[in-house]
Scaffold this motif. Structure first.
Motif, short mmCIF file in Angstrom:
data_model
loop_
_atom_site.label_atom_id
_atom_site.label_comp_id
_atom_site.label_asym_id
_atom_site.label_seq_id
_atom_site.Cartn_x
_atom_site.Cartn_y
_atom_site.Cartn_z
N PHE A 140 0.83 -1.20 0.00
CA PHE A 140 0.00 0.00 0.00
C PHE A 140 0.87 1.25 0.00
CE2 PHE A 140 -2.22 3.44 2.09
CZ PHE A 140 -3.46 3.42 1.48
N ASN A 141 1.93 1.26 0.82
CA ASN A 141 2.80 2.43 0.87
C ASN A 141 3.48 2.67 -0.47
OD1 ASN A 141 2.18 2.92 3.54
ND2 ASN A 141 3.95 1.84 4.35
N ARG A 142 3.90 1.58 -1.13
CA ARG A 142 4.51 1.73 -2.45
C ARG A 142 3.51 2.28 -3.45
NH1 ARG A 142 7.79 -4.04 -2.83
NH2 ARG A 142 9.42 -3.54 -1.31
N MET A 143 2.27 1.77 -3.38
CA MET A 143 1.24 2.26 -4.28
C MET A 143 0.97 3.75 -4.04
SD MET A 143 -2.81 1.30 -4.38
CE MET A 143 -2.99 2.29 -2.88
N ALA A 144 0.92 4.15 -2.76
CA ALA A 144 0.67 5.55 -2.44
C ALA A 144 1.81 6.44 -2.96
CB ALA A 144 0.51 5.72 -0.93
N GLU A 145 3.07 5.97 -2.83
CA GLU A 145 4.20 6.73 -3.34
C GLU A 145 4.11 6.89 -4.85
OE1 GLU A 145 7.70 4.78 -2.05
OE2 GLU A 145 7.47 5.35 0.06
N THR A 146 3.72 5.80 -5.54
CA THR A 146 3.61 5.86 -7.00
C THR A 146 2.51 6.82 -7.41
OG1 THR A 146 4.37 3.56 -7.17
CG2 THR A 146 3.23 4.49 -9.08
N LEU A 147 1.36 6.75 -6.73
CA LEU A 147 0.26 7.65 -7.06
C LEU A 147 0.64 9.10 -6.80
CD1 LEU A 147 -2.80 5.69 -5.60
CD2 LEU A 147 -2.27 6.07 -8.01
N ASP A 148 1.35 9.34 -5.69
CA ASP A 148 1.77 10.70 -5.37
C ASP A 148 2.75 11.21 -6.42
OD1 ASP A 148 1.88 13.03 -3.81
OD2 ASP A 148 3.71 12.34 -2.82
N SER A 149 3.70 10.34 -6.81
CA SER A 149 4.67 10.74 -7.83
C SER A 149 3.98 11.00 -9.17
CB SER A 149 5.73 9.65 -7.98
OG SER A 149 6.62 9.94 -9.02
N ASN A 150 3.07 10.10 -9.56
CA ASN A 150 2.35 10.28 -10.83
C ASN A 150 1.50 11.55 -10.82
OD1 ASN A 150 3.46 7.95 -11.83
ND2 ASN A 150 1.69 6.68 -11.37
N ASN A 151 0.91 11.85 -9.67
CA ASN A 151 0.09 13.06 -9.57
C ASN A 151 0.95 14.32 -9.74
OD1 ASN A 151 -2.46 14.47 -8.89
ND2 ASN A 151 -1.34 15.08 -7.06
N LYS A 152 2.14 14.29 -9.12
CA LYS A 152 3.03 15.45 -9.26
C LYS A 152 3.52 15.58 -10.70
CE LYS A 152 4.61 15.41 -4.46
NZ LYS A 152 5.76 15.17 -3.54
N LEU A 153 3.84 14.42 -11.32
CA LEU A 153 4.27 14.45 -12.72
C LEU A 153 3.16 14.97 -13.63
CD1 LEU A 153 6.28 11.11 -13.00
CD2 LEU A 153 7.19 13.43 -13.00
N ARG A 154 1.92 14.54 -13.33
CA ARG A 154 0.79 15.00 -14.13
C ARG A 154 0.61 16.51 -14.01
NH1 ARG A 154 -4.37 16.18 -13.02
NH2 ARG A 154 -4.09 15.54 -10.86
N GLN A 155 0.71 17.02 -12.78
CA GLN A 155 0.58 18.46 -12.58
C GLN A 155 1.70 19.22 -13.29
OE1 GLN A 155 0.51 18.80 -8.31
NE2 GLN A 155 -1.65 18.26 -8.14
N GLN A 156 2.93 18.68 -13.18
CA GLN A 156 4.05 19.32 -13.86
C GLN A 156 3.88 19.26 -15.37
OE1 GLN A 156 6.51 20.99 -12.37
NE2 GLN A 156 7.35 21.55 -14.38
N PHE A 157 3.38 18.11 -15.85
CA PHE A 157 3.15 17.93 -17.28
C PHE A 157 2.14 18.95 -17.79
CE2 PHE A 157 0.69 15.88 -20.71
CZ PHE A 157 1.70 15.73 -21.64
N LEU A 158 1.04 19.13 -17.08
CA LEU A 158 0.02 20.09 -17.50
C LEU A 158 0.57 21.52 -17.48
CD1 LEU A 158 -3.12 18.67 -15.65
CD2 LEU A 158 -2.57 18.50 -18.08
#
Length: 383
Positions: A140-158
């Protein structure tokens, strides 16, 4: 009563209760029978010599327990009952503690999952054990880290997309407004400049579309046998004016008799175009770019290795892990015209992977960089 803690506690307590009741019942029954038998044997041994002379009433009383024996059995029965009650209490407490040790981490996981559902991805749960629940918490912690990283990348991408689109649009809008107001004269040179900005904007939008489709594996491919050497030669020829402009020599070390690959020829050409363009762009005037191909064995499979090397300034070691990210530029001082849109290498990575291949990069500061693309080979069909 739907909570798992009550169900686990109830099941374990039921198992303990049934065990205790059976033990008490069997112990009481066996003790009464055995003690009755013992008393009978003792009385028969003591009165054996005179039993034949006893009256019938006395013989009927032989084998019956006296008051002291009955009191002894009663005290033993009561002791068993109290021991059973104590075991039930301890079993209930142990069951509840065991159930809580399982359900407490699950409740924390549930609360963290609820926060993630609300968009708070920076969630972690403590890992207090190495059992299945601890393993679930780790995943779960790994999944949360991945989601957090992907969310930041998505925001940076936009944010990067908005920035990259805003610049050419602002240039086009400013010049057109100036021409409409009569401030800027619509000369052929200025119109040509506006046309270049429009073409650059169109290319950026196309790259964004291709990249987004490739990332979700929805990019359509027209697959056929592709000759890698022939495709590279055409790409080098097409980019010769760009290399000549900087007096850069493009060498070709192509392996003869290279097997074909099964791929989309246009997408493979785009991979080579982006890599060679990138090498020419970052190579100094009078430098050299080397394009090579070879057949290698990897993981019990034939792979075609395409290398694009330059003798430019190289890539900083701290930038290498991010070189294939969207809009990433190692040299932050480069603008969009000199450094590209920052999507070229990201597209190379996605197009390579969608063909089942791999892309690698090696670089030494001051000596240049080497980009390698590995594509699965397919033997040429015999005529």
């Amino acid at each position: 009563m739907n909570s798992i803690i009550y169900r686990i506690t109830g099941l374990m307590f039921l198992a303990v209760a049934i065990t205790v009741f059976l033990l008490i019942y069997l112990a009481n029954a066996q003790m009464t029978d055995l003690f009755q038998e013992y008393v009978t044997i003792q009385q028969m041994e003591v009165h054996h010599s005179i039993m034949t002379h006893m009256s019938p009433d006395f013989q009927e009383q032989t084998g019956m327990m006296g008051i002291s024996e009955q009191n002894f059995l009663t005290s033993v029965h009561q002791s068993l009952i109290w021991v059973g009650i104590a075991i039930l209490i301890v079993g209930l407490a142990a069951s509840y503690a065991l159930a809580r040790s399982i359900t407490t981490p699950l409740r924390k996981l549930s609360a963290a999952a609820l926060e993630i559902e609300r968009g708070n991805f920076a969630q972690k749960v403590p890992i207090n054990s190495k059992d299945e629940v601890g393993s679930l918490a780790l995943i779960f912690n790994r999944m949360a880290e991945t989601l957090d990283s992907n969310n930041k990348l998505r925001q940076q991408f936009l944010a990067n997309v908005a920035h990259e689109l805003r610049t050419p649009l602002a240039v086009i809008q400013g010049h057109l407004e100036g021409m409409i107001d009569g401030i800027i004269e619509p000369t052929p040179k200025k119109l040509s400049s506006l046309h270049e900005e429009a073409v650059r904007l169109s290319r950026l939008i196309k790259d964004l579309k291709d990249l987004s489709l490739a990332e979700v594996r929805q990019l359509s491919l027209e697959v056929r046998d592709v000759n890698v050497n022939h495709t590279l030669e055409k790409t080098v020829y097409m980019l010769k004016p760009l290399a000549d402009e900087k007096k850069i020599t493009v060498k070709q070390n192509l392996m003869v008799g290279l097997p074909a690959i099964t791929a989309d020829a246009d997408r493979i050409s785009q991979i080579f175009y982006n890599l060679i363009t990138n090498a020419i762009r970052y190579t100094s005037v009078g430098g050299c770019v080397t394009v090579s191909t070879e057949l290698i064995q990897y993981a019990e499979q034939d792979w075609i290795k395409i290398g694009v090397a330059d003798n430019g300034p190289g890539i900083n070691e701290k930038d290498l892990p991010f070189i294939f990210d969207h809009f990433y530029r190692g040299d932050k001082s480069r603008d969009r015209k000199s450094g590209g849109s920052g999507l070229g290498l990201a597209i190379v990575k996605q197009l390579t992977e969608i063909h089942g291949g791999k892309v690698q990069v090696e670089s030494v500061m001051g000596k240049g960089s080497l980009f390698c693309v590995l594509l699965p080979a397919k033997l040429m069909k015999k005529p």
